[in-house]
Design a protein around this motif. Structure first.
Motif, PDB file in Angstrom:
ATOM      1  N   ARG A   1       0.824  -1.209   0.000  1.00  0.00           N
ATOM      2  CA  ARG A   1       0.000   0.000   0.000  1.00  0.00           C
ATOM      3  C   ARG A   1       0.860   1.261   0.000  1.00  0.00           C
ATOM      4  O   ARG A   1       0.555   2.222  -0.706  1.00  0.00           O
ATOM      5  CB  ARG A   1      -0.943   0.007   1.192  1.00  0.00           C
ATOM      6  CG  ARG A   1      -1.747   1.292   1.251  1.00  0.00           C
ATOM      7  CD  ARG A   1      -3.124   1.098   1.756  1.00  0.00           C
ATOM      8  NE  ARG A   1      -3.787   2.378   1.880  1.00  0.00           N
ATOM      9  CZ  ARG A   1      -4.740   2.801   1.070  1.00  0.00           C
ATOM     10  NH1 ARG A   1      -5.158   2.049   0.089  1.00  0.00           N
ATOM     11  NH2 ARG A   1      -5.293   3.975   1.250  1.00  0.00           N
ATOM     12  N   THR A   2       1.929   1.289   0.801  1.00  0.00           N
ATOM     13  CA  THR A   2       2.776   2.481   0.828  1.00  0.00           C
ATOM     14  C   THR A   2       3.513   2.666  -0.491  1.00  0.00           C
ATOM     15  O   THR A   2       3.819   3.796  -0.868  1.00  0.00           O
ATOM     16  CB  THR A   2       3.778   2.471   2.002  1.00  0.00           C
ATOM     17  OG1 THR A   2       4.566   1.286   1.938  1.00  0.00           O
ATOM     18  CG2 THR A   2       3.062   2.564   3.333  1.00  0.00           C
TER      19      THR A   2
ATOM     20  N   LYS B   1       0.718   4.204  -2.641  1.00  0.00           N
ATOM     21  CA  LYS B   1       0.271   5.517  -2.155  1.00  0.00           C
ATOM     22  C   LYS B   1       1.310   6.093  -1.181  1.00  0.00           C
ATOM     23  O   LYS B   1       1.052   6.224   0.016  1.00  0.00           O
ATOM     24  CB  LYS B   1      -1.077   5.391  -1.456  1.00  0.00           C
ATOM     25  CG  LYS B   1      -2.191   4.925  -2.377  1.00  0.00           C
ATOM     26  CD  LYS B   1      -3.508   4.895  -1.633  1.00  0.00           C
ATOM     27  CE  LYS B   1      -4.633   4.625  -2.572  1.00  0.00           C
ATOM     28  NZ  LYS B   1      -5.182   5.825  -3.176  1.00  0.00           N
TER      29      LYS B   1
ATOM     30  N   SER C   1       2.322   9.011  -0.584  1.00  0.00           N
ATOM     31  CA  SER C   1       2.033  10.299   0.050  1.00  0.00           C
ATOM     32  C   SER C   1       0.849  10.208   1.022  1.00  0.00           C
ATOM     33  O   SER C   1       0.432  11.233   1.559  1.00  0.00           O
ATOM     34  CB  SER C   1       1.763  11.362  -1.011  1.00  0.00           C
ATOM     35  OG  SER C   1       0.639  10.996  -1.781  1.00  0.00           O
ATOM     36  N   SER C   2       0.337   9.008   1.267  1.00  0.00           N
ATOM     37  CA  SER C   2      -0.806   8.827   2.158  1.00  0.00           C
ATOM     38  C   SER C   2      -0.353   8.630   3.606  1.00  0.00           C
ATOM     39  O   SER C   2       0.209   7.586   3.946  1.00  0.00           O
ATOM     40  CB  SER C   2      -1.625   7.610   1.727  1.00  0.00           C
ATOM     41  OG  SER C   2      -2.565   7.261   2.723  1.00  0.00           O
TER      42      SER C   2
ATOM     43  N   SER D   1      -1.642   5.403   5.193  1.00  0.00           N
ATOM     44  CA  SER D   1      -0.920   4.193   4.787  1.00  0.00           C
ATOM     45  C   SER D   1       0.326   3.999   5.640  1.00  0.00           C
ATOM     46  O   SER D   1       0.628   2.882   6.067  1.00  0.00           O
ATOM     47  CB  SER D   1      -0.521   4.272   3.307  1.00  0.00           C
ATOM     48  OG  SER D   1      -1.664   4.262   2.494  1.00  0.00           O
TER      49      SER D   1
ATOM     50  N   GLY E   1       4.053  13.408   5.409  1.00  0.00           N
ATOM     51  CA  GLY E   1       2.912  13.454   4.504  1.00  0.00           C
ATOM     52  C   GLY E   1       1.815  14.376   5.012  1.00  0.00           C
ATOM     53  O   GLY E   1       1.184  15.094   4.242  1.00  0.00           O
ATOM     54  N   CYS E   2       1.596  14.365   6.325  1.00  0.00           N
ATOM     55  CA  CYS E   2       0.563  15.237   6.912  1.00  0.00           C
ATOM     56  C   CYS E   2       0.982  16.699   6.816  1.00  0.00           C
ATOM     57  O   CYS E   2       0.150  17.560   6.550  1.00  0.00           O
ATOM     58  CB  CYS E   2       0.336  14.862   8.377  1.00  0.00           C
ATOM     59  SG  CYS E   2      -0.565  13.333   8.565  1.00  0.00           S
TER      60      CYS E   2
ATOM     61  N   SER F   1       0.235  17.871   3.377  1.00  0.00           N
ATOM     62  CA  SER F   1      -1.187  17.978   3.024  1.00  0.00           C
ATOM     63  C   SER F   1      -1.978  18.890   3.959  1.00  0.00           C
ATOM     64  O   SER F   1      -3.113  19.218   3.683  1.00  0.00           O
ATOM     65  CB  SER F   1      -1.830  16.586   3.039  1.00  0.00           C
ATOM     66  OG  SER F   1      -1.922  16.107   4.363  1.00  0.00           O
TER      67      SER F   1
END
Length: 70
Positions: free
Chosen positions: A25-26, A29, A31-32, A35, A62-63, A66
Motif C-alpha cells: 500500500r505504501t 500511495k 504520500s498517504s 498508509s 505526509g501530513c 497535506s
C-alpha cells in the motif's frame, strides 16, 4: 479492501501478512499518511520498533505536506 485486510491482519496478529500488505500500500500511495500509520502499526505488531518509527515519521511528513494531522 486493502485497508480492511491490513487491519484484520494486525488485529489477528499476522504480522508478516500485515507488513507485506502495508508495504504494498505504501508503494502504491507513498504520500498517504494513513498508509504509513498502518505500516507503523504492522511493524509494531512484528516487534520492529525502528521500522515503525520510520513509518510514523513518513506519516508526519505526509501530513505536513497535506495540512492534515497524524
Amino acid at each position: 479492501m486493502t485497508l480492511t485486510l491490513i487491519e484484520a491482519a494486525i488485529r489477528g496478529g499476522q504480522s508478516a501478512l500485515a507488513g507485506g500488505l502495508a508495504a504494498e500500500r505504501t508503494n502504491l500511495k507513498p504520500s498517504s499518511p494513513f498508509s504509513w500509520l498502518l505500516a507503523a502499526r504492522a511493524a509494531d505488531t512484528a516487534g520492529e520498533a525502528t521500522v515503525a518509527e520510520s513509518a510514523r515519521k513518513r506519516a508526519r511528513i505526509g501530513c505536513a505536506k497535506s495540512g492534515a494531522r497524524a
